[in-house]
Every structure is written in structure tokens, then in C-alpha cells.
Design a protein around this motif. Structure first.
Motif, PDB file in Angstrom:
ATOM      1  N   ILE A 280      70.169  62.401  -6.569  1.00  0.00           N
ATOM      2  CA  ILE A 280      71.720  62.352  -6.479  1.00  0.00           C
ATOM      3  C   ILE A 280      71.990  62.668  -8.108  1.00  0.00           C
ATOM      4  O   ILE A 280      71.459  62.227  -9.153  1.00  0.00           O
ATOM      5  CB  ILE A 280      72.039  60.632  -6.331  1.00  0.00           C
ATOM      6  N   GLN A 281      72.860  63.790  -8.220  1.00  0.00           N
ATOM      7  CA  GLN A 281      73.249  64.343  -9.389  1.00  0.00           C
ATOM      8  C   GLN A 281      74.621  64.335  -9.542  1.00  0.00           C
ATOM      9  O   GLN A 281      75.413  64.492  -8.617  1.00  0.00           O
ATOM     10  CB  GLN A 281      72.550  65.482  -9.272  1.00  0.00           C
ATOM     11  N   HIS A 282      74.986  64.223 -11.018  1.00  0.00           N
ATOM     12  CA  HIS A 282      76.457  64.309 -11.305  1.00  0.00           C
ATOM     13  C   HIS A 282      76.242  65.423 -12.551  1.00  0.00           C
ATOM     14  O   HIS A 282      75.615  65.245 -13.475  1.00  0.00           O
ATOM     15  CB  HIS A 282      76.724  63.127 -11.847  1.00  0.00           C
ATOM     16  N   GLU A 283      77.001  66.665 -12.270  1.00  0.00           N
ATOM     17  CA  GLU A 283      76.887  67.640 -13.283  1.00  0.00           C
ATOM     18  C   GLU A 283      75.712  68.138 -13.648  1.00  0.00           C
ATOM     19  O   GLU A 283      75.399  68.220 -14.923  1.00  0.00           O
ATOM     20  CB  GLU A 283      77.921  67.365 -14.169  1.00  0.00           C
ATOM     21  N   GLY A 284      74.658  68.040 -12.668  1.00  0.00           N
ATOM     22  CA  GLY A 284      73.409  68.649 -13.191  1.00  0.00           C
ATOM     23  C   GLY A 284      72.406  67.400 -13.836  1.00  0.00           C
ATOM     24  O   GLY A 284      71.187  67.518 -13.861  1.00  0.00           O
ATOM     25  N   THR A 285      72.942  66.398 -13.945  1.00  0.00           N
ATOM     26  CA  THR A 285      72.135  65.363 -14.374  1.00  0.00           C
ATOM     27  C   THR A 285      71.854  64.218 -13.315  1.00  0.00           C
ATOM     28  O   THR A 285      72.593  63.921 -12.339  1.00  0.00           O
ATOM     29  CB  THR A 285      72.749  64.244 -15.515  1.00  0.00           C
ATOM     30  N   THR A 286      70.395  64.058 -13.348  1.00  0.00           N
ATOM     31  CA  THR A 286      69.862  63.243 -12.169  1.00  0.00           C
ATOM     32  C   THR A 286      70.300  61.673 -12.299  1.00  0.00           C
ATOM     33  O   THR A 286      69.854  61.527 -13.274  1.00  0.00           O
ATOM     34  CB  THR A 286      68.406  63.369 -11.825  1.00  0.00           C
ATOM     35  N   LEU A 287      70.848  61.066 -11.522  1.00  0.00           N
ATOM     36  CA  LEU A 287      71.294  59.732 -11.652  1.00  0.00           C
ATOM     37  C   LEU A 287      70.058  58.907 -10.808  1.00  0.00           C
ATOM     38  O   LEU A 287      69.988  57.672 -11.296  1.00  0.00           O
ATOM     39  CB  LEU A 287      72.763  59.648 -11.028  1.00  0.00           C
ATOM     40  N   ALA A 288      69.686  59.388  -9.651  1.00  0.00           N
ATOM     41  CA  ALA A 288      68.669  58.781  -9.049  1.00  0.00           C
ATOM     42  C   ALA A 288      67.707  59.676  -8.354  1.00  0.00           C
ATOM     43  O   ALA A 288      68.360  60.754  -8.066  1.00  0.00           O
ATOM     44  CB  ALA A 288      69.193  57.662  -7.984  1.00  0.00           C
ATOM     45  N   HIS A 289      66.471  59.126  -8.124  1.00  0.00           N
ATOM     46  CA  HIS A 289      65.570  60.193  -7.197  1.00  0.00           C
ATOM     47  C   HIS A 289      65.210  59.105  -6.001  1.00  0.00           C
ATOM     48  O   HIS A 289      64.707  58.119  -6.176  1.00  0.00           O
ATOM     49  CB  HIS A 289      64.255  60.423  -8.002  1.00  0.00           C
ATOM     50  N   VAL A 290      65.315  59.753  -4.663  1.00  0.00           N
ATOM     51  CA  VAL A 290      64.756  59.068  -3.586  1.00  0.00           C
ATOM     52  C   VAL A 290      63.600  59.645  -2.940  1.00  0.00           C
ATOM     53  O   VAL A 290      63.353  60.874  -2.916  1.00  0.00           O
ATOM     54  CB  VAL A 290      65.962  58.849  -2.488  1.00  0.00           C
ATOM     55  N   SER A 291      62.381  58.849  -2.628  1.00  0.00           N
ATOM     56  CA  SER A 291      61.158  59.450  -2.275  1.00  0.00           C
ATOM     57  C   SER A 291      60.506  58.541  -1.092  1.00  0.00           C
ATOM     58  O   SER A 291      60.518  57.137  -1.411  1.00  0.00           O
ATOM     59  CB  SER A 291      60.234  59.513  -3.448  1.00  0.00           C
ATOM     60  N   ARG A 292      59.828  59.070  -0.134  1.00  0.00           N
ATOM     61  CA  ARG A 292      59.161  58.415   0.801  1.00  0.00           C
ATOM     62  C   ARG A 292      57.598  58.621   0.372  1.00  0.00           C
ATOM     63  O   ARG A 292      56.747  58.300   0.956  1.00  0.00           O
ATOM     64  CB  ARG A 292      59.336  58.694   2.228  1.00  0.00           C
ATOM     65  N   ARG A 293      57.365  59.495  -0.544  1.00  0.00           N
ATOM     66  CA  ARG A 293      55.995  60.179  -0.792  1.00  0.00           C
ATOM     67  C   ARG A 293      54.863  58.812  -1.078  1.00  0.00           C
ATOM     68  O   ARG A 293      53.853  59.169  -0.645  1.00  0.00           O
ATOM     69  CB  ARG A 293      56.012  61.064  -2.125  1.00  0.00           C
ATOM     70  N   TRP A 294      55.252  57.990  -1.924  1.00  0.00           N
ATOM     71  CA  TRP A 294      54.334  57.012  -2.234  1.00  0.00           C
ATOM     72  C   TRP A 294      53.928  56.129  -1.232  1.00  0.00           C
ATOM     73  O   TRP A 294      53.111  55.222  -1.442  1.00  0.00           O
ATOM     74  CB  TRP A 294      54.565  56.171  -3.767  1.00  0.00           C
ATOM     75  N   PHE A 295      54.496  56.165   0.111  1.00  0.00           N
ATOM     76  CA  PHE A 295      54.517  55.031   0.932  1.00  0.00           C
ATOM     77  C   PHE A 295      53.564  55.472   2.262  1.00  0.00           C
ATOM     78  O   PHE A 295      53.988  56.570   2.872  1.00  0.00           O
ATOM     79  CB  PHE A 295      55.845  54.447   1.456  1.00  0.00           C
ATOM     80  N   THR A 296      52.839  54.637   2.678  1.00  0.00           N
ATOM     81  CA  THR A 296      52.075  54.962   3.948  1.00  0.00           C
ATOM     82  C   THR A 296      52.836  54.403   5.124  1.00  0.00           C
ATOM     83  O   THR A 296      52.678  54.686   6.227  1.00  0.00           O
ATOM     84  CB  THR A 296      50.431  54.290   3.970  1.00  0.00           C
ATOM     85  N   MET A 297      53.518  53.259   4.882  1.00  0.00           N
ATOM     86  CA  MET A 297      54.766  53.004   5.926  1.00  0.00           C
ATOM     87  C   MET A 297      55.674  53.807   6.307  1.00  0.00           C
ATOM     88  O   MET A 297      56.277  54.431   5.113  1.00  0.00           O
ATOM     89  CB  MET A 297      55.277  51.544   5.402  1.00  0.00           C
ATOM     90  N   ARG A 298      55.968  54.169   7.366  1.00  0.00           N
ATOM     91  CA  ARG A 298      56.891  55.160   7.814  1.00  0.00           C
ATOM     92  C   ARG A 298      58.295  54.746   7.345  1.00  0.00           C
ATOM     93  O   ARG A 298      59.199  55.721   7.063  1.00  0.00           O
ATOM     94  CB  ARG A 298      57.023  55.525   9.357  1.00  0.00           C
ATOM     95  N   ASP A 299      58.663  53.575   7.374  1.00  0.00           N
ATOM     96  CA  ASP A 299      60.056  53.006   7.511  1.00  0.00           C
ATOM     97  C   ASP A 299      60.353  52.499   5.964  1.00  0.00           C
ATOM     98  O   ASP A 299      60.890  51.220   5.776  1.00  0.00           O
ATOM     99  CB  ASP A 299      60.358  52.120   8.551  1.00  0.00           C
ATOM    100  N   ALA A 300      59.747  53.060   4.845  1.00  0.00           N
ATOM    101  CA  ALA A 300      60.092  52.485   3.440  1.00  0.00           C
ATOM    102  C   ALA A 300      60.096  53.550   2.608  1.00  0.00           C
ATOM    103  O   ALA A 300      59.487  54.652   2.983  1.00  0.00           O
ATOM    104  CB  ALA A 300      58.899  51.649   3.220  1.00  0.00           C
TER     105      ALA A 300
ATOM    106  N   LEU B 298      68.035  56.144 -12.183  1.00  0.00           N
ATOM    107  CA  LEU B 298      67.681  56.513 -13.759  1.00  0.00           C
ATOM    108  C   LEU B 298      69.125  56.010 -14.787  1.00  0.00           C
ATOM    109  O   LEU B 298      69.106  56.144 -15.844  1.00  0.00           O
ATOM    110  CB  LEU B 298      67.531  58.010 -13.830  1.00  0.00           C
ATOM    111  N   ASP B 299      70.398  55.837 -13.934  1.00  0.00           N
ATOM    112  CA  ASP B 299      71.465  55.400 -14.841  1.00  0.00           C
ATOM    113  C   ASP B 299      71.853  53.889 -14.322  1.00  0.00           C
ATOM    114  O   ASP B 299      72.337  53.517 -13.216  1.00  0.00           O
ATOM    115  CB  ASP B 299      72.729  56.566 -14.174  1.00  0.00           C
ATOM    116  N   PRO B 300      71.522  52.963 -15.278  1.00  0.00           N
ATOM    117  CA  PRO B 300      71.892  51.605 -14.855  1.00  0.00           C
ATOM    118  C   PRO B 300      72.915  51.234 -14.546  1.00  0.00           C
ATOM    119  O   PRO B 300      73.223  49.977 -14.214  1.00  0.00           O
ATOM    120  CB  PRO B 300      70.997  50.899 -15.988  1.00  0.00           C
TER     121      PRO B 300
END
Length: 167
Positions: free
Chosen positions: A111-131, A137-139
Motif C-alpha cells: 500500500i503506497q502513497h506517492e511512491g512511499t510504502t505505508l504497509a506490506h501484506v504477505s502470505r509468504r511466511w505462513f503455512t496456513m492458507r487462511d492467514a 510501516l507508518d504508525p
């Protein structure tokens, strides 16, 4: 900060718990199925509604409205047909425009605003399919980033179901 979203599908209802990286539950997503318009509510652990999410039916673009305290906060849209990959556009009530891009089918997106990433979403690290994880990155906009990730994930799940039904 990293958040974990875990989906659970029940008989005519779908819910997801959102937890901190320390496994502390902070929000619950309730989704009402079998309705003309898909609706969600996000509530905190005390049962107070944090946001309501409505997927508009019969639109040319996939459009989702996010309301907080009864007022519109964001409008998320995705074109039904695109030539160059999937992208979502988000228009916030303060006028900012965000972009959501990445490998959406594998749930790896930013999720980006003007080229700056505010959040990154990933399923990569989970063996569970539904997580999946939401790394904010922006509190300043933590809750909004989590809400946007949930909206995109559910929109993609709906599209996959539609494609399977059409086969």
C-alpha cells in the motif's frame, strides 16, 4: 508493527481475527454472506465498531466504501478488466490517493502513497492458507492500513470464487 489476520469460515458467516505480532487479539472482522451487498464490520475486543465496509453491487469497477464513526473514510476501487496487472486505487476523505500494487493473486502487495510504502501484506511466511501478515510501516495510519488489507483480500477471494463458479 506486524499484524496477523486469520480467517475462519462458518456456516453463513465469515470472520477473521486480527492479532498483533505478539498474538494479542485486537480486532475481529465479521462478514455477512448471502446478501445483495457484501458488508463487513470491524470491531475491537470490547465489541465497539471500528469500521464498516460495504462492497457496492452492480458497479463497473469493484468498489468498496469504508466508513468510520458513520462517516466515509476511504473508497477503494479496482477496474474489472485491466491490461497491465491488478491494481487498486484508494481515495481517502482527506484527499490523499493511495495505490495498492504487487502480486495480488499470491497476496504479496504494498500500500503506497506517492511512491512511499505505508504497509506490506504477505502470505509468504505462513503455512496456513487462511492467514497473512500486514506490516505497517507508518504508525499514524495503522488501523486504516489493516482495513485496506482486509478489503483487498476479501475482494480477491470473491473474484476467485466467481471465476471458479463460472467454469
Amino acid at each position: 508493527m506486524r499484524y496477523l489476520v486469520r480467517d475462519r469460515v462458518l456456516a453463513f458467516h465469515e470472520e477473521a481475527w486480527i492479532e498483533t505480532e505478539h498474538r494479542e487479539k485486537i480486532y475481529k472482522v465479521n462478514r455477512k454472506l448471502l446478501r445483495l451487498r457484501t458488508t463487513f464490520t470491524i470491531v475491537d475486543t470490547h465489541g465497539h465498531q471500528v469500521a464498516s465496509i460495504v462492497k457496492k453491487a452492480f458497479t463497473l469497477h469493484h468498489t468498496i466504501l469504508v466508513k468510520r464513526d458513520g462517516w466515509p473514510e476511504a473508497r477503494i476501487s479496482k477496474r474489472a478488466f485491466t491490461l497491465f496487472g491488478d491494481r487498486f486505487k484508494v481515495t481517502l476523505n482527506d484527499g490523499r490517493r493511495l495505490r495498492i500494487t504487487g502480486n495480488l493473486w499470491d497476496r504479496e502487495f504494498d500500500i503506497q502513497h506517492e511512491g512511499t510504502t505505508l504497509a506490506h501484506v504477505s502470505r509468504r511466511w505462513f503455512t496456513m492458507r487462511d492467514a497473512y501478515a500486514v506490516d505497517v510501516l507508518d504508525p499514524e495510519d495503522e488501523t486504516l492500513m489493516i482495513i485496506l488489507a482486509v478489503c483487498v483480500d476479501h475482494t480477491l477471494q470473491d473474484r476467485k470464487r466467481e471465476q471458479l463458479a463460472n467454469r
